[in-house]
Design a protein around this motif. Structure first.
Motif, PDB file in Angstrom:
ATOM      1  N   GLU A  56      76.551  96.139  64.486  1.00  0.00           N
ATOM      2  CA  GLU A  56      77.563  96.808  63.663  1.00  0.00           C
ATOM      3  C   GLU A  56      78.691  97.369  64.529  1.00  0.00           C
ATOM      4  N   LYS A  57      78.344  97.817  65.694  1.00  0.00           N
ATOM      5  CA  LYS A  57      79.345  98.420  66.576  1.00  0.00           C
ATOM      6  C   LYS A  57      80.189  97.366  67.284  1.00  0.00           C
ATOM      7  N   HIS A  58      79.577  96.221  67.594  1.00  0.00           N
ATOM      8  CA  HIS A  58      80.282  95.154  68.324  1.00  0.00           C
ATOM      9  C   HIS A  58      80.089  93.831  67.570  1.00  0.00           C
ATOM     10  N   PRO A  59      80.688  93.666  66.402  1.00  0.00           N
ATOM     11  CA  PRO A  59      80.419  92.477  65.582  1.00  0.00           C
ATOM     12  C   PRO A  59      80.871  91.173  66.230  1.00  0.00           C
ATOM     13  N   ILE A  60      82.000  91.189  66.927  1.00  0.00           N
ATOM     14  CA  ILE A  60      82.494  89.944  67.531  1.00  0.00           C
ATOM     15  C   ILE A  60      81.568  89.503  68.661  1.00  0.00           C
ATOM     16  N   LEU A  61      81.175  90.449  69.511  1.00  0.00           N
ATOM     17  CA  LEU A  61      80.247  90.105  70.590  1.00  0.00           C
ATOM     18  C   LEU A  61      78.908  89.649  70.025  1.00  0.00           C
ATOM     19  N   SER A  62      78.450  90.283  68.953  1.00  0.00           N
ATOM     20  CA  SER A  62      77.191  89.888  68.333  1.00  0.00           C
ATOM     21  C   SER A  62      77.264  88.457  67.803  1.00  0.00           C
ATOM     22  N   LEU A  63      78.391  88.127  67.142  1.00  0.00           N
ATOM     23  CA  LEU A  63      78.572  86.769  66.619  1.00  0.00           C
ATOM     24  C   LEU A  63      78.645  85.758  67.757  1.00  0.00           C
ATOM     25  N   PHE A  64      79.329  86.138  68.843  1.00  0.00           N
ATOM     26  CA  PHE A  64      79.427  85.238  69.995  1.00  0.00           C
ATOM     27  C   PHE A  64      78.045  84.950  70.576  1.00  0.00           C
ATOM     28  N   LEU A  65      77.225  85.982  70.743  1.00  0.00           N
ATOM     29  CA  LEU A  65      75.886  85.784  71.304  1.00  0.00           C
ATOM     30  C   LEU A  65      75.027  84.908  70.399  1.00  0.00           C
ATOM     31  N   GLU A  66      75.245  85.017  69.111  1.00  0.00           N
ATOM     32  CA  GLU A  66      74.477  84.214  68.159  1.00  0.00           C
ATOM     33  C   GLU A  66      74.852  82.741  68.247  1.00  0.00           C
ATOM     34  N   LYS A  67      76.165  82.473  68.457  1.00  0.00           N
ATOM     35  CA  LYS A  67      76.658  81.096  68.440  1.00  0.00           C
ATOM     36  C   LYS A  67      76.924  80.540  69.832  1.00  0.00           C
ATOM     37  N   GLU A  68      76.666  81.321  70.875  1.00  0.00           N
ATOM     38  CA  GLU A  68      77.109  80.947  72.211  1.00  0.00           C
ATOM     39  C   GLU A  68      76.598  79.586  72.655  1.00  0.00           C
ATOM     40  N   ARG A  91      75.878  76.877  71.000  1.00  0.00           N
ATOM     41  CA  ARG A  91      76.644  75.784  70.401  1.00  0.00           C
ATOM     42  C   ARG A  91      78.078  75.756  70.913  1.00  0.00           C
ATOM     43  N   LEU A  92      78.611  76.937  71.205  1.00  0.00           N
ATOM     44  CA  LEU A  92      79.988  76.999  71.701  1.00  0.00           C
ATOM     45  C   LEU A  92      80.135  76.335  73.063  1.00  0.00           C
ATOM     46  N   ARG A  93      79.029  76.166  73.769  1.00  0.00           N
ATOM     47  CA  ARG A  93      79.106  75.496  75.073  1.00  0.00           C
ATOM     48  C   ARG A  93      79.634  74.073  74.946  1.00  0.00           C
ATOM     49  N   ALA A  94      79.497  73.499  73.775  1.00  0.00           N
ATOM     50  CA  ALA A  94      79.987  72.130  73.566  1.00  0.00           C
ATOM     51  C   ALA A  94      81.496  72.039  73.766  1.00  0.00           C
ATOM     52  N   LEU A  95      82.211  73.150  73.620  1.00  0.00           N
ATOM     53  CA  LEU A  95      83.667  73.131  73.834  1.00  0.00           C
ATOM     54  C   LEU A  95      84.022  72.704  75.250  1.00  0.00           C
ATOM     55  N   HIS A  96      83.099  72.907  76.163  1.00  0.00           N
ATOM     56  CA  HIS A  96      83.327  72.511  77.544  1.00  0.00           C
ATOM     57  C   HIS A  96      83.587  71.010  77.655  1.00  0.00           C
ATOM     58  N   PHE A  97      83.011  70.225  76.746  1.00  0.00           N
ATOM     59  CA  PHE A  97      83.141  68.772  76.808  1.00  0.00           C
ATOM     60  C   PHE A  97      84.353  68.249  76.027  1.00  0.00           C
ATOM     61  N   LEU A  98      85.047  69.131  75.331  1.00  0.00           N
ATOM     62  CA  LEU A  98      86.118  68.687  74.437  1.00  0.00           C
ATOM     63  C   LEU A  98      87.195  67.870  75.149  1.00  0.00           C
ATOM     64  N   PRO A  99      87.699  68.246  76.329  1.00  0.00           N
ATOM     65  CA  PRO A  99      88.725  67.419  76.993  1.00  0.00           C
ATOM     66  C   PRO A  99      88.251  65.989  77.251  1.00  0.00           C
ATOM     67  N   ALA A 100      86.995  65.838  77.680  1.00  0.00           N
ATOM     68  CA  ALA A 100      86.481  64.489  77.952  1.00  0.00           C
ATOM     69  C   ALA A 100      86.343  63.690  76.664  1.00  0.00           C
ATOM     70  N   VAL A 101      85.877  64.316  75.586  1.00  0.00           N
ATOM     71  CA  VAL A 101      85.716  63.618  74.304  1.00  0.00           C
ATOM     72  C   VAL A 101      87.070  63.139  73.791  1.00  0.00           C
ATOM     73  N   LEU A 102      88.053  64.034  73.770  1.00  0.00           N
ATOM     74  CA  LEU A 102      89.381  63.656  73.281  1.00  0.00           C
ATOM     75  C   LEU A 102      90.029  62.623  74.196  1.00  0.00           C
ATOM     76  N   GLY A 103      89.817  62.762  75.507  1.00  0.00           N
ATOM     77  CA  GLY A 103      90.393  61.802  76.447  1.00  0.00           C
ATOM     78  C   GLY A 103      89.816  60.411  76.271  1.00  0.00           C
ATOM     79  N   TRP A 104      88.495  60.319  76.070  1.00  0.00           N
ATOM     80  CA  TRP A 104      87.857  59.017  75.882  1.00  0.00           C
ATOM     81  C   TRP A 104      88.318  58.377  74.575  1.00  0.00           C
TER      82      TRP A 104
END
Length: 525
Positions: A441-453, A455-468
């Motif tokens: 409740e005190k840190h909702p954005i950080l809490s949401l980030f930790l919950e989804k973190e 899956r968010l790691r997939a963003l690391h591959f985005l340049p290679a996916v779009l480039g290919w």
């Protein structure tokens, strides 16, 4: 942990003796000479106290007296424990790395595992000292003669697979003429003849009639194997909640840590005999054989630690404290648990032993929230700034006690006093947020980030996916037919690129695309 604040009677009654040993070791470190130790009149019962005091006093301090001091402790333990050669060797093995100024073992995890192994070793030594003949002690035997345990049903080992599968699958089980077991599903009667995959003998039968050379097997009869049977964990699989019989996941890991922590102190040759089923063959005990045993047990211990963190949702420091308290709980409050080899000679004996351990540790390893007993324990340290817990909280006040060092030397050693500093990790943040609902409740954005973190790691591959994808569109969009696209391979695409630099860049893009696919696939519902 402080052994005298946990209701550990055998040590609690000797707190003053422990304090005297600690003071002598501390004065030796301060003055840089062994003279304070020569006044000690040690008895056999002092051995576990000396080991505890030495490990606690030596960690995090690097002076010229370290190696002579460790050699003195080793000599004294050898004289006090003449019949416990490998226990003394294991103690020396745990103390020597403390004299190295640049250790790989200087991390928080390495310290916590080292201190836990010392605690288990102290428990083994105490049991050996308390009885006239320690040869039947399970903890003693794990260190001194693990090869004798091949005839025991060790705790935390896998159950008979046939019994486990029968409870889920039903059907019927049979054995070929050589005794190898096989399963027939549905009605449980054979309708075909095959060859045994183990030996090639005929198995099964026709028209629901079993071959005369085969025999039925009672699937409810536990035919578990003796000895050590654990293989290395598949790190691609989630084994967090793996358990056996009456053990909780965390209780199961605790017993594995006990086994692996003590076996690491055993001589490689008898340890290899016990581990033969898992290693594939028993190494000779030479350099390569010893390394194989050590590497195997170290990896097992590391896997057990990781699984314990995940199962407990605690940070590493809190997990270490919880496991120390568990050892205290077993020894201090439940002395009726029989830690003997002779009590593990039959399958029911192992189940009974595990049930006793599970009952004795339920308050710590099964209760929720687990932080409650830790909080109660930590309350005892509020008035004890010189305790080990205070040292874990990275107080550098201990530098002031090293009076023989000048200011420049103290400044150089300051970094060593912070070796136990715990780097913040995502797993620790997640554990904290899961335990304290008000933080979300005190840190909702950080809490949401930790919950989804994850899956968010997939963003690391985005340049290679779009480039290919851009490369494929540029070269083939509206230029090839569907049939050509179906037969076109990545190797074909790369082969068409005549420029070496362009080909290398394209290969790197596809590598990133492939890694993205492999990463994202496990998240597909």
């Amino acid at each position: 942990y402080d052994p005298f604040r946990s209701g550990f009677p055998a040590l609690q009654a000797r707190e003053h003796r422990y304090a005297a040993l600690s003071a002598a070791l501390e004065e030796t470190l301060d003055r840089g000479v062994l003279d304070p130790l020569h006044a000690l009149n040690l008895a056999r019962s002092d051995a576990p106290l000396l080991l505890l005091a030495a490990h606690r006093q030596l960690w995090g301090v690097h002076t010229a007296i370290m190696l002579p001091l460790i050699a003195w402790v080793h000599q004294q333990l050898g004289e006090l424990l003449p019949g416990l050669k490998q226990c003394v060797s294991a103690a020396h093995q745990l103390l020597v790395p403390l004299a190295e100024p640049h250790l790989e073992v200087s991390s928080t995890r390495a310290y916590l595992l080292s201190s836990l192994r010392v605690h288990l070793l102290v428990l083994a030594v105490e049991q050996a000292v308390a009885v006239g003949d320690p040869s039947d002690s399970l903890l003693f035997t794990l260190l001194e003669a693990p090869d004798r345990l091949v005839e025991c049903f060790l705790p935390a080992q896998p159950a008979d697979a046939v019994v486990a599968m029968y409870e889920v699958m039903g059907g019927r089980w049979y054995a070929c003429s050589k005794g190898h077991q096989y399963y027939v599903d549905q009605c449980g009667r054979p309708t075909e003849e095959l060859n045994c995959p183990e030996c090639g003998e005929k198995i099964g039968g026709l028209d629901h009639n079993l071959l005369s050379t085969n025999r039925p097997v009672d699937p409810t009869q536990d035919n578990s194997k003796r000895g050590y049977l654990l293989g290395l964990s598949d790190r691609t699989q989630d084994n967090t909640f793996q358990a056996e019989r009456a053990l909780s996941p965390l209780g199961y890991r605790f017993l594995r840590i006990l086994l692996h922590g003590l076996l690491l102190g055993a001589h490689p040759r008898p340890a290899a005999i016990l581990l033969k089923e898992s290693l594939g063959s028993a190494p000779s005990g030479g350099a390569s054989g010893g390394d194989a045993v050590t590497d195997f047990l170290s990896q097992q211990l590391d896997d057990d630690w990781n699984a314990s963190i995940a199962a407990s949702t605690l940070g590493e420091e809190d997990l270490g404290l919880l496991l120390h308290l568990t050892v205290h709980q077993l020894r201090a409050k439940h002395p009726l648990i029989t830690w003997s080899c002779s009590s593990l000679r039959a399958v029911p004996d192992r189940g009974r032993f595990e049930a006793e351990v599970a009952g004795a540790t339920a308050e710590l390893l099964q209760a929720e929230p687990r932080r409650a007993p830790l909080t109660r324990y930590q309350e005892t340290f509020r008035q004890a700034p010189d305790s080990l817990l205070a040292a874990l909280q990275e107080s550098v006040s201990d530098l002031d006690r090293v009076t023989h060092l000048d200011e420049n030397q103290r400044a150089q050693l300051c970094a060593d006093q912070w070796r136990l500093r715990s780097s913040l990790s995502l797993s620790q943040l997640r554990a904290t947020f899961s335990q304290r609902s008000e933080l979300a409740e005190k840190h909702p954005i950080l809490s949401l980030f930790l919950e989804k973190e994850e899956r968010l790691r997939a963003l690391h591959f985005l340049p290679a996916v779009l480039g290919w994808q851009a490369l494929l569109r540029q070269r083939y969009a509206r230029r090839i037919t569907r049939a050509q696209a179906r037969s076109l391979t990545v190797a074909d695409v790369l082969a068409e690129l005549t420029d070496e630099r362009a080909r290398a860049e394209a290969a790197a893009l596809f590598e990133g695309y492939a890694r993205a696919w492999a990463f994202a696939w496990r998240h597909v519902d």
